[in-house]
Enzyme design. Structure first.
Site, short mmCIF file in Angstrom:
data_model
loop_
_atom_site.label_atom_id
_atom_site.label_comp_id
_atom_site.label_asym_id
_atom_site.label_seq_id
_atom_site.Cartn_x
_atom_site.Cartn_y
_atom_site.Cartn_z
N HIS A 190 0.83 -1.21 0.00
CA HIS A 190 0.00 0.00 0.00
C HIS A 190 0.87 1.26 0.00
O HIS A 190 0.94 1.99 0.99
CB HIS A 190 -0.96 -0.01 1.19
CG HIS A 190 -2.08 -0.99 1.02
ND1 HIS A 190 -2.13 -2.19 1.68
CD2 HIS A 190 -3.19 -0.95 0.23
CE1 HIS A 190 -3.23 -2.85 1.32
NE2 HIS A 190 -3.88 -2.13 0.44
N ALA A 206 2.74 4.47 -2.87
CA ALA A 206 2.36 5.35 -3.99
C ALA A 206 2.39 4.61 -5.34
O ALA A 206 1.70 5.02 -6.28
CB ALA A 206 3.28 6.56 -4.03
N VAL A 207 3.18 3.54 -5.43
CA VAL A 207 3.23 2.80 -6.71
C VAL A 207 1.89 2.07 -6.93
O VAL A 207 1.38 2.02 -8.05
CB VAL A 207 4.42 1.82 -6.76
CG1 VAL A 207 4.56 1.20 -8.14
CG2 VAL A 207 5.71 2.51 -6.36
N HIS A 213 -6.97 6.94 -3.17
CA HIS A 213 -7.87 5.98 -2.51
C HIS A 213 -7.25 5.22 -1.32
O HIS A 213 -7.98 4.66 -0.51
CB HIS A 213 -8.42 4.96 -3.53
CG HIS A 213 -7.47 3.85 -3.80
ND1 HIS A 213 -6.38 3.98 -4.62
CD2 HIS A 213 -7.42 2.58 -3.32
CE1 HIS A 213 -5.71 2.86 -4.66
NE2 HIS A 213 -6.31 1.98 -3.86
N ASP A 229 -8.78 -1.25 -8.24
CA ASP A 229 -8.09 -1.50 -6.98
C ASP A 229 -7.65 -2.95 -6.83
O ASP A 229 -6.64 -3.23 -6.19
CB ASP A 229 -9.04 -1.11 -5.82
CG ASP A 229 -8.30 -1.02 -4.50
OD1 ASP A 229 -7.07 -0.81 -4.51
OD2 ASP A 229 -8.96 -1.13 -3.44
#
Ligand SMILES: [Zn+2]
Length: 434
Positions: free
Chosen positions: A154, A156-157, A194, A304
């Site tokens: 979890h 930024a990539v 998100h 997601d």
């Protein structure tokens, strides 16, 4: 391809709403210098700022900077070759095979900033919404910084990957024909933010450790509420929408929340049943703003959890990263003598087992419905990779089981009690294979 302004002209801005979120308020801050260090930084940090209510990540970052610790970064500068190659990759940003890991390396860990900025430009959102380029850049830098670099998954990539997948879905004929510029803006913003400030542990962990966020959000969509409120905080701090009528800005924040909250996997069945019902009745009308919003929610949900639908080389990397994060949580739980959460015990789970269950019970049902809604080459490609990847993990599990059987046959058969003992000794803590 840049969308011509003609289809965007005359599209309505967001519906007005009197609703006001009660999230954390970040006061606007003037005079921050433009970002330039690498990875990009939101600017120098004062002690005053630390006293303010910051995200976990920026608090850590701020205190490190104040103690004189420079952020670690393996690449100190980028030459033109890297920048050129990154730009080249962006020409194929709509490809389902887009390798976000390579793009992240080529941009020196700034994939989320570069990708999102590129997509805003591509759709002409900066002009359409009269966005201030400096504010937008500052906002994106803060968003990227608020993801935790140390989280295996979890980070930024992952956010950049979800944003790229979201772009692929926004390009699908049914969506591109009907979405307004406001829908596109919200879809991209929601994808980029998100999982903002994700702590790398799940909701049950926050509840059982009495984390203040669990109390704040009354044990309901704790993480998703936090991601949303963090995003609202950054929007307000950057003053990105400060030139819009305040009701429009508030409505944007509300819709952003509704999109981010839809990514709560514990509410999967609720969304899936609603989607199925609409598809059975064939009553989705994309001229209707509510229906378009629902489709954006479903698109974000797909983006997601689309890792198992990517080509094997990409999918496998994501699977290993998410398992590493689960097992790390399990190790903390063991250390503090807490009950180990499902999927988090490295001694009873493996990457392959976790993936096969995830694909069977979560990913396949969602993507089957998405393919009913959007029966395109992309949907078929995603289902194709999903099947191949599942077969890949099953094959690996069978091989491992076969190898274990061979070892058992070659060794003297142990008594039940000594077999248990052997197992616990053979499998070290943190082992990914069991
Ligand atoms: Zn996510």
């Amino acid at each position: 391809m840049v969308h011509s302004a003609s289809w965007l002209k005359g599209r309505p801005l967001c519906q007005l709403s009197a609703w006001a979120p009660s999230g954390i308020q970040h006061k606007g801050e003037q005079g921050r210098p433009d970002p330039c260090p690498q990875p990009e930084s939101a600017g120098p940090v004062s002690a005053r700022k630390i006293r303010r209510l910051l995200s976990f990540q920026r608090y850590l970052h701020s205190s490190r900077v104040c103690r004189g610790v420079t952020p670690q970064n393996p690449l100190h500068f980028l030459d033109h070759d890297y920048t050129g190659q990154a730009k080249c990759m962006l020409e194929k940003v709509g490809s389902w095979n887009f390798d976000i890991f390579i793009f992240d390396r080529l941009t020196n860990g700034n994939s989320l900033i570069n990708l999102t900025f590129h997509l805003f430009n591509h759709y002409g959102l900066i002009e359409l919404f009269q966005l201030d380029m400096v504010k937008l850049r500052r906002f994106l830098v803060m968003v990227q910084e608020d993801y935790h670099r140390q989280n295996p998954y979890h980070n930024a990539v992952h956010a950049a990957d979800v944003t790229q997948a979201m772009y692929c879905y926004l390009q699908e004929p049914k969506l591109s024909k009907s979405l307004t510029s406001c829908d596109i803006l919200l879809g991209l913003l929601a994808a980029a933010t998100h999982d903002l400030d994700h702590p790398g542990v799940n909701q049950p962990f926050l509840i059982k450790t009495n984390h203040y966020l669990a109390a704040l959000y009354q044990n309901t969509s704790v993480l998703e509420n936090h991601h949303w409120r963090s995003a609202v905080g950054l929007l307000r701090e950057s003053r990105l929408f400060s030139h819009l009528p305040s009701e429009d800005g508030l409505n944007m924040e509300r819709q952003l929340g509704s999109l981010i909250l839809a990514t709560d996997i514990s509410r999967q069945n609720e969304y899936l049943s609603k989607f199925r019902e609409h598809l059975d009745k064939e009553d989705l009308l994309l001229g209707n703003a509510g229906h378009r919003h629902f489709i954006l929610q479903m698109a974000l949900k797909c983006a997601d959890i689309c890792n198992p639908c990517r080509p094997w080389e990409l999918s496998k990397q994501w699977s290993e990263k998410v398992t590493e994060e689960f097992f790390h949580q399990g190790d903390i739980e063991k250390k503090h003598k807490l009950e180990v959460s499902p999927l988090c015990d490295s001694q009873t789970n493996s990457v392959g087992k976790i993936q096969i269950d995830f694909m069977t019970y979560v990913v396949e049902p969602l993507f089957a419905e998405w393919a009913r809604f959007s029966d395109t080459r992309l949907s078929q490609t995603m289902l194709g990779y999903l099947g191949l990847n599942k077969a890949g993990w099953s094959g690996m599990l069978q091989e491992q089981a076969g190898a274990a059987e061979e070892t058992d046959l070659g060794a003297p058969s142990p008594t039940p009690s000594s077999a248990e003992e052997t197992d616990s000794k053979v499998l070290p803590q943190g082992s990914k294979e069991s």
